[in-house]
Design a protein around this motif. Structure first.
Motif, PDB file in Angstrom:
ATOM      1  N   LEU A  49      -3.835  -5.137  -2.584  1.00 23.80           N
ATOM      2  CA  LEU A  49      -2.782  -4.235  -1.733  1.00 23.80           C
ATOM      3  C   LEU A  49      -2.280  -5.217  -0.483  1.00 23.80           C
ATOM      4  CD1 LEU A  49      -4.807  -0.884  -1.332  1.00 23.80           C
ATOM      5  CD2 LEU A  49      -2.718  -1.387  -2.711  1.00 23.80           C
ATOM      6  N   GLY A  50      -1.140  -5.037  -0.287  1.00 25.23           N
ATOM      7  CA  GLY A  50      -0.432  -5.677   0.870  1.00 25.23           C
ATOM      8  C   GLY A  50      -0.018  -4.801   1.813  1.00 25.23           C
ATOM      9  N   VAL A  65       0.800  -1.348  -0.147  1.00 24.60           N
ATOM     10  CA  VAL A  65      -0.038  -0.038  -0.071  1.00 24.60           C
ATOM     11  C   VAL A  65       0.849   1.218  -0.243  1.00 24.60           C
ATOM     12  CG1 VAL A  65      -0.128  -0.078   2.280  1.00 24.60           C
ATOM     13  CG2 VAL A  65      -1.830   1.116   1.065  1.00 24.60           C
ATOM     14  N   ARG A  66       1.984   1.136   0.480  1.00 24.18           N
ATOM     15  CA  ARG A  66       3.202   2.152   0.866  1.00 24.18           C
ATOM     16  C   ARG A  66       3.559   2.421  -0.844  1.00 24.18           C
ATOM     17  NH1 ARG A  66       6.574   2.034   5.917  1.00 24.18           N
ATOM     18  NH2 ARG A  66       4.733   2.182   7.549  1.00 24.18           N
ATOM     19  N   GLY A  67       3.268   3.907  -1.201  1.00 19.91           N
ATOM     20  CA  GLY A  67       3.560   4.100  -2.643  1.00 19.91           C
ATOM     21  C   GLY A  67       2.682   3.583  -3.537  1.00 19.91           C
ATOM     22  N   ALA A  68       1.557   3.014  -3.361  1.00 23.75           N
ATOM     23  CA  ALA A  68       0.615   2.527  -4.379  1.00 23.75           C
ATOM     24  C   ALA A  68      -0.288   3.696  -4.469  1.00 23.75           C
ATOM     25  CB  ALA A  68      -0.431   1.334  -3.649  1.00 23.75           C
ATOM     26  N   ARG A  69      -0.767   3.939  -5.770  1.00 27.14           N
ATOM     27  CA  ARG A  69      -1.807   4.799  -5.952  1.00 27.14           C
ATOM     28  C   ARG A  69      -3.201   4.311  -5.279  1.00 27.14           C
ATOM     29  NH1 ARG A  69      -1.335   7.792 -11.137  1.00 27.14           N
ATOM     30  NH2 ARG A  69      -3.890   7.797 -11.024  1.00 27.14           N
ATOM     31  N   GLU A  91      -2.842   5.072   6.703  1.00 22.46           N
ATOM     32  CA  GLU A  91      -2.191   5.250   5.375  1.00 22.46           C
ATOM     33  C   GLU A  91      -3.150   6.559   4.885  1.00 22.46           C
ATOM     34  OE1 GLU A  91       0.707   4.101   4.151  1.00 22.46           O
ATOM     35  OE2 GLU A  91       0.452   5.388   2.585  1.00 22.46           O
ATOM     36  N   LEU A  92      -4.464   6.271   4.888  1.00 22.00           N
ATOM     37  CA  LEU A  92      -5.488   7.159   4.414  1.00 22.00           C
ATOM     38  C   LEU A  92      -5.361   8.554   4.938  1.00 22.00           C
ATOM     39  CD1 LEU A  92      -8.527   5.336   3.707  1.00 22.00           C
ATOM     40  CD2 LEU A  92      -7.008   6.271   1.912  1.00 22.00           C
ATOM     41  N   ASP A  93      -5.161   8.494   6.495  1.00 19.99           N
ATOM     42  CA  ASP A  93      -4.988   9.641   7.164  1.00 19.99           C
ATOM     43  C   ASP A  93      -3.795  10.623   6.705  1.00 19.99           C
ATOM     44  OD1 ASP A  93      -7.200   8.912   8.552  1.00 19.99           O
ATOM     45  OD2 ASP A  93      -6.122   8.227  10.711  1.00 19.99           O
ATOM     46  N   ARG A  94      -2.616   9.718   6.896  1.00 24.96           N
ATOM     47  CA  ARG A  94      -1.393  10.611   6.176  1.00 24.96           C
ATOM     48  C   ARG A  94      -1.523  11.285   4.766  1.00 24.96           C
ATOM     49  NH1 ARG A  94       3.517   8.663   8.779  1.00 24.96           N
ATOM     50  NH2 ARG A  94       2.908   7.465  10.604  1.00 24.96           N
ATOM     51  N   ARG A  95      -2.227  10.290   4.203  1.00 23.55           N
ATOM     52  CA  ARG A  95      -2.470  10.972   2.853  1.00 23.55           C
ATOM     53  C   ARG A  95      -3.384  12.384   2.777  1.00 23.55           C
ATOM     54  NH1 ARG A  95      -1.333   6.501  -2.142  1.00 23.55           N
ATOM     55  NH2 ARG A  95      -0.091   4.965  -0.669  1.00 23.55           N
ATOM     56  N   LEU A  96      -4.334  12.176   3.458  1.00 26.91           N
ATOM     57  CA  LEU A  96      -5.324  13.161   3.400  1.00 26.91           C
ATOM     58  C   LEU A  96      -4.573  14.538   4.264  1.00 26.91           C
ATOM     59  CD1 LEU A  96      -8.569  11.548   4.355  1.00 26.91           C
ATOM     60  CD2 LEU A  96      -8.154  12.818   2.369  1.00 26.91           C
TER      61      LEU A  96
END
Ligand code: SAM
Length: 214
Positions: free
Chosen positions: A177-178, A141-145, A196-201
């Motif tokens: 996704l892994g 998931v890290r680096g995935a679109r 992961e979503l929190d960080r991207r947002l």
């Protein structure tokens, strides 16, 4: 809006389990109870942007699915016993045959609904979205679109996915996704994805801050 769908292969769709031994009497409904906490509750708050679906494929009343909506649900508590009581009450409602609107989600109390049906009923309820399936060994998931606006993440229980579920997810082209090299518990997988979503947002300047819990 983020959505999580957890497939409970043996998790009971009936209310006849013991609150004194949830893990031993419910087809491991305890795994799914922990997913409620992981998906919807944060420290002193509730994730208003999250919807959780629990697909219950075990017991004589299966298949049924529960939908819990973070934006409107009230009085959600993090401890397993309280969540067990909540689900036991939810599963005590009559089957769809006796309820108006069979085939659709029937509201039980604010933010919690049930449907007579499994993954198919859930997919119908969600409709168009970007689907992901969490699978050990899949691309990280890290680096995935990622679609951070309208993603749906499907997860297995302690037994993973059964072949029909896997086939249906392939049919809808859910992207695998892994989450790293170790197979973790389903609730922990939800936490990792949420983070992961929190960080991207946050990186985009959006505020993923949850609402206070009522
Ligand atoms: C305890 S694991 C399932 C283990 C099961 N014995 C199996 O072999 O599939 C529960 C679920 O969490 C998710 N999961 C756990 N670890 C993961 C990982 N490292 N990468 C992606 N998903 C993971 C998957 O959806 C998995 O089905």
């Amino acid at each position: 809006m983020r959505r999580f769908v957890v497939i409970g292969q043996k998790a009971t769709a009936s209310p006849d389990f013991s609150l004194l031994d949830i893990a031993g009497t419910s087809g491991r409904l305890d795994v799914l109870l922990r997913c409620i906490r992981a998906a919807l509750l944060v420290s002193h708050g509730l994730r208003g942007d999250t919807v959780l679906y629990l697909v219950l494929l075990g017991g004589p009343r299966a298949p049924r699915a529960l939908r819990i909506e973070g934006s409107i649900v009230r009085f959600l508590r993090p401890d397993e016993r309280t969540l067990g009581v909540l689900l036991q009450k939810a599963l005590s409602v009559p089957s769809g045959e006796d309820v108006a609107g069979a085939g659709a989600f029937v509201p039980l109390r604010r933010g919690i609904s049930v449907v007579d049906g499994g993954l198919e009923a859930v997919l119908h309820d969600i409709g168009p979205a970007t689907y992901y399936v969490l699978e050990e060994g899949a691309p990280d998931v890290r680096g995935a679109r990622l679609d951070v606006e309208n993603p749906v993440f499907v997860l297995g229980d302690h037994q993973g996915f059964d072949p029909p579920t896997r086939a249906r997810l392939a049919e809808i082209q859910a992207a695998a996704l892994g989450l790293g090299p170790v197979s973790i518990h389903t609730d922990d997988a939800i936490t990792v994805v949420s983070n992961e979503l929190d960080r991207r947002l946050a990186d985009r300047g959006a505020n993923p801050a949850p609402a206070p819990r009522s």
